[in-house]
Design a protein around this motif. Sequence first.
Motif, PDB file in Angstrom:
ATOM      1  N   THR A 238       0.350   4.341   8.948  1.00 14.34           N
ATOM      2  CA  THR A 238      -0.392   4.274   7.961  1.00 14.34           C
ATOM      3  C   THR A 238      -0.019   5.047   6.692  1.00 14.34           C
ATOM      4  OG1 THR A 238      -2.130   5.904   8.580  1.00 14.34           O
ATOM      5  CG2 THR A 238      -2.406   4.072   9.494  1.00 14.34           C
ATOM      6  N   TYR A 239      -0.272   4.294   5.383  1.00 11.69           N
ATOM      7  CA  TYR A 239       0.245   4.983   4.227  1.00 11.69           C
ATOM      8  C   TYR A 239      -0.794   4.767   3.006  1.00 11.69           C
ATOM      9  CZ  TYR A 239       1.996  -0.094   4.397  1.00 11.69           C
ATOM     10  OH  TYR A 239       2.105  -1.196   5.326  1.00 11.69           O
ATOM     11  N   TYR A 240      -0.682   5.857   2.110  1.00 15.58           N
ATOM     12  CA  TYR A 240      -1.639   5.035   1.393  1.00 15.58           C
ATOM     13  C   TYR A 240      -0.545   6.081  -0.343  1.00 15.58           C
ATOM     14  CZ  TYR A 240      -5.027   6.721  -3.043  1.00 15.58           C
ATOM     15  OH  TYR A 240      -5.801   7.241  -3.951  1.00 15.58           O
ATOM     16  N   PHE A 241      -0.507   4.941  -1.098  1.00 15.30           N
ATOM     17  CA  PHE A 241       0.203   5.727  -2.608  1.00 15.30           C
ATOM     18  C   PHE A 241      -0.680   4.743  -3.983  1.00 15.30           C
ATOM     19  CE2 PHE A 241       3.038   3.444   1.039  1.00 15.30           C
ATOM     20  CZ  PHE A 241       4.153   4.768   0.462  1.00 15.30           C
ATOM     21  N   GLN A 242      -0.263   6.181  -4.164  1.00 11.09           N
ATOM     22  CA  GLN A 242      -0.963   6.149  -5.603  1.00 11.09           C
ATOM     23  C   GLN A 242       0.136   6.507  -6.674  1.00 11.09           C
ATOM     24  OE1 GLN A 242      -4.714   8.340  -6.835  1.00 11.09           O
ATOM     25  NE2 GLN A 242      -3.965   9.378  -4.985  1.00 11.09           N
ATOM     26  N   THR A 243       0.100   4.175  -8.009  1.00 11.59           N
ATOM     27  CA  THR A 243       1.122   5.130  -9.027  1.00 11.59           C
ATOM     28  C   THR A 243       0.354   4.583  -9.914  1.00 11.59           C
ATOM     29  OG1 THR A 243       1.431   2.659  -8.834  1.00 11.59           O
ATOM     30  CG2 THR A 243       2.928   3.452  -7.272  1.00 11.59           C
ATOM     31  N   LEU A 244       1.697   5.037 -11.100  1.00 11.04           N
ATOM     32  CA  LEU A 244       1.243   4.865 -12.613  1.00 11.04           C
ATOM     33  C   LEU A 244       1.945   3.736 -12.840  1.00 11.04           C
ATOM     34  CD1 LEU A 244      -0.764   5.214 -15.334  1.00 11.04           C
ATOM     35  CD2 LEU A 244       0.891   7.375 -15.882  1.00 11.04           C
ATOM     36  N   ARG A 245       1.435   2.629 -13.165  1.00 14.97           N
ATOM     37  CA  ARG A 245       2.778   1.988 -13.861  1.00 14.97           C
ATOM     38  C   ARG A 245       2.517   1.557 -15.563  1.00 14.97           C
ATOM     39  NH1 ARG A 245       0.581  -1.581  -9.721  1.00 14.97           N
ATOM     40  NH2 ARG A 245       0.132  -3.397 -11.206  1.00 14.97           N
ATOM     41  N   VAL A 246       3.933   1.906 -16.185  1.00 14.06           N
ATOM     42  CA  VAL A 246       3.451   1.559 -17.374  1.00 14.06           C
ATOM     43  C   VAL A 246       4.733   0.619 -17.867  1.00 14.06           C
ATOM     44  CG1 VAL A 246       4.570   2.322 -20.026  1.00 14.06           C
ATOM     45  CG2 VAL A 246       3.204   3.915 -17.520  1.00 14.06           C
ATOM     46  N   PRO A 247       4.004  -0.666 -18.180  1.00 18.92           N
ATOM     47  CA  PRO A 247       4.650  -1.826 -18.420  1.00 18.92           C
ATOM     48  C   PRO A 247       4.973  -2.386 -19.862  1.00 18.92           C
ATOM     49  CG  PRO A 247       2.908  -2.724 -16.851  1.00 18.92           C
ATOM     50  CD  PRO A 247       2.876  -0.949 -17.302  1.00 18.92           C
ATOM     51  N   LEU A 248       5.912  -2.688 -20.175  1.00 15.43           N
ATOM     52  CA  LEU A 248       6.243  -3.591 -21.685  1.00 15.43           C
ATOM     53  C   LEU A 248       6.864  -4.959 -21.115  1.00 15.43           C
ATOM     54  CD1 LEU A 248       9.060  -0.352 -22.631  1.00 15.43           C
ATOM     55  CD2 LEU A 248       7.045  -0.659 -22.680  1.00 15.43           C
ATOM     56  N   ILE A 249       6.069  -5.531 -22.523  1.00  9.96           N
ATOM     57  CA  ILE A 249       5.823  -6.898 -22.332  1.00  9.96           C
ATOM     58  C   ILE A 249       6.094  -7.767 -23.199  1.00  9.96           C
ATOM     59  CG2 ILE A 249       4.059  -8.870 -20.986  1.00  9.96           C
ATOM     60  CD1 ILE A 249       2.552  -7.141 -19.506  1.00  9.96           C
ATOM     61  N   VAL A 250       6.545  -8.980 -23.890  1.00  6.07           N
ATOM     62  CA  VAL A 250       6.944  -9.650 -24.744  1.00  6.07           C
ATOM     63  C   VAL A 250       5.932 -11.062 -23.884  1.00  6.07           C
ATOM     64  CG1 VAL A 250       8.163 -11.183 -26.038  1.00  6.07           C
ATOM     65  CG2 VAL A 250       8.704  -9.513 -24.984  1.00  6.07           C
ATOM     66  N   SER A 274       1.359  10.236  -6.290  1.00  2.49           N
ATOM     67  CA  SER A 274       0.935  10.583  -4.795  1.00  2.49           C
ATOM     68  C   SER A 274       1.762   9.634  -3.783  1.00  2.49           C
ATOM     69  CB  SER A 274       0.058  11.700  -4.639  1.00  2.49           C
ATOM     70  OG  SER A 274      -1.283   9.837  -4.229  1.00  2.49           O
ATOM     71  N   GLN A 275       1.742   9.981  -2.226  1.00  8.29           N
ATOM     72  CA  GLN A 275       2.351   9.607  -1.036  1.00  8.29           C
ATOM     73  C   GLN A 275       1.763  10.226   0.726  1.00  8.29           C
ATOM     74  OE1 GLN A 275       6.471   9.028  -0.102  1.00  8.29           O
ATOM     75  NE2 GLN A 275       6.785  10.903  -1.804  1.00  8.29           N
ATOM     76  N   SER A 276       0.729   9.721   0.731  1.00 11.47           N
ATOM     77  CA  SER A 276       0.639  10.135   1.788  1.00 11.47           C
ATOM     78  C   SER A 276       0.777   8.989   3.109  1.00 11.47           C
ATOM     79  CB  SER A 276      -0.912  11.087   1.881  1.00 11.47           C
ATOM     80  OG  SER A 276      -1.847   9.606   1.481  1.00 11.47           O
ATOM     81  N   GLY A 277       0.413   9.111   4.114  1.00 14.15           N
ATOM     82  CA  GLY A 277       0.083   8.647   5.493  1.00 14.15           C
ATOM     83  C   GLY A 277       0.381   9.461   6.672  1.00 14.15           C
TER      84      GLY A 277
END
Length: 348
Positions: A238-250, A274-277
């Motif tokens: 089992t796994y759990y991730f938290q991410t912050l994405r910063v897209p640059l879009i046209v 963060s990551q855990s599992g």
Amino acid sequence: DYVVNNQGDTLKGYILSTSLRENSLRFKSNQGEKNKFRPNEIKYFSIYNRGFYQSFLTDSLHQKPFFAELLVSGKANLYRVDYGKNEKRMIQKSDGKVFYISTKKDYITQFESIFSDCQGINFNAEELNKSNAILKDVRADVLKYNQCNKPDSVKWQSKAAKIYITKGVFVGLNQSNAEIILEPNYTGKYPSSGYEIGAFVNFSFARRLSFQIEGIYSPRFGNVKEDLLSNLYERKVTYYFQTLRVPLIVRYTALSGKVRPVLMAGLNNSVLLSQSGTYQLSQLPTTDKTFALNKLSTGFLIGIGLKIPITNQSSIITELRYYDSRLLQGVNTVVRNPILAFVIGVAF
């Protein structure tokens, strides 16, 4: 926003939508009353911080009343009419004469004829040694004419050339099916699902094109069962991730209509917060597991969407997006992490 009717009354409120191709606009007054206006019913209207539009009854090219966007006002007024493939530039001089300009054929000859009453203008296209002209050139040359012998004769010019900034927020659901490739010949699939909460700032630098930067917080959850050693052992992860994405879009957005299609493409930059599992082999006790993944990754994104104007300053957005990243690396592993997301939000 406001509308001035044929009686000279100013109606204040919100312009819900405009269609310059169909020459109509939908207006909601501050009192909540909704109306649809045609060019023969009003004198002009103004969209907050965007532009000023005037009504004309007929002319040599138009058999029906039409709206025209005022770009420059003065001794000669410059208008934009007939949006889309038939878009034109119209010049109305102070004597009431109207001229249509073709920016692709004999541009300088046309301007010399129209502005023959002002000698010595060095036309923008001529200075740049170009055989045709764009809107920027036409605007510059009309301004030069309006300033001829009377530097203060430019009464007003549109802010249409400036960059417009809009902001917004959105929420959504996403689904991922990450592939972790252990060198040289093992590939494990790790599906996960989650949600995302984001905010954006959009910079509109052309009538249809814009650049957008976003910040998206996205936690994802998942679990997988794997058979090992010819099905002798079962491994549960089992796994759990938290991410912050910063897209640059046209982004490309259609100009008119109650529902406006949107196309987008850009870079997807991601930070692992963060990551855990947990890890369990057959009937053995569950142990904690940490995935040896780097903090930063980058990739691409593409998407389609719809923009639904509510008022001239705000709109609802719905989008289907595909993110992909192949550069997130762990210890002796390569991770490909495609994400499909559906988001809904509001721009203002």
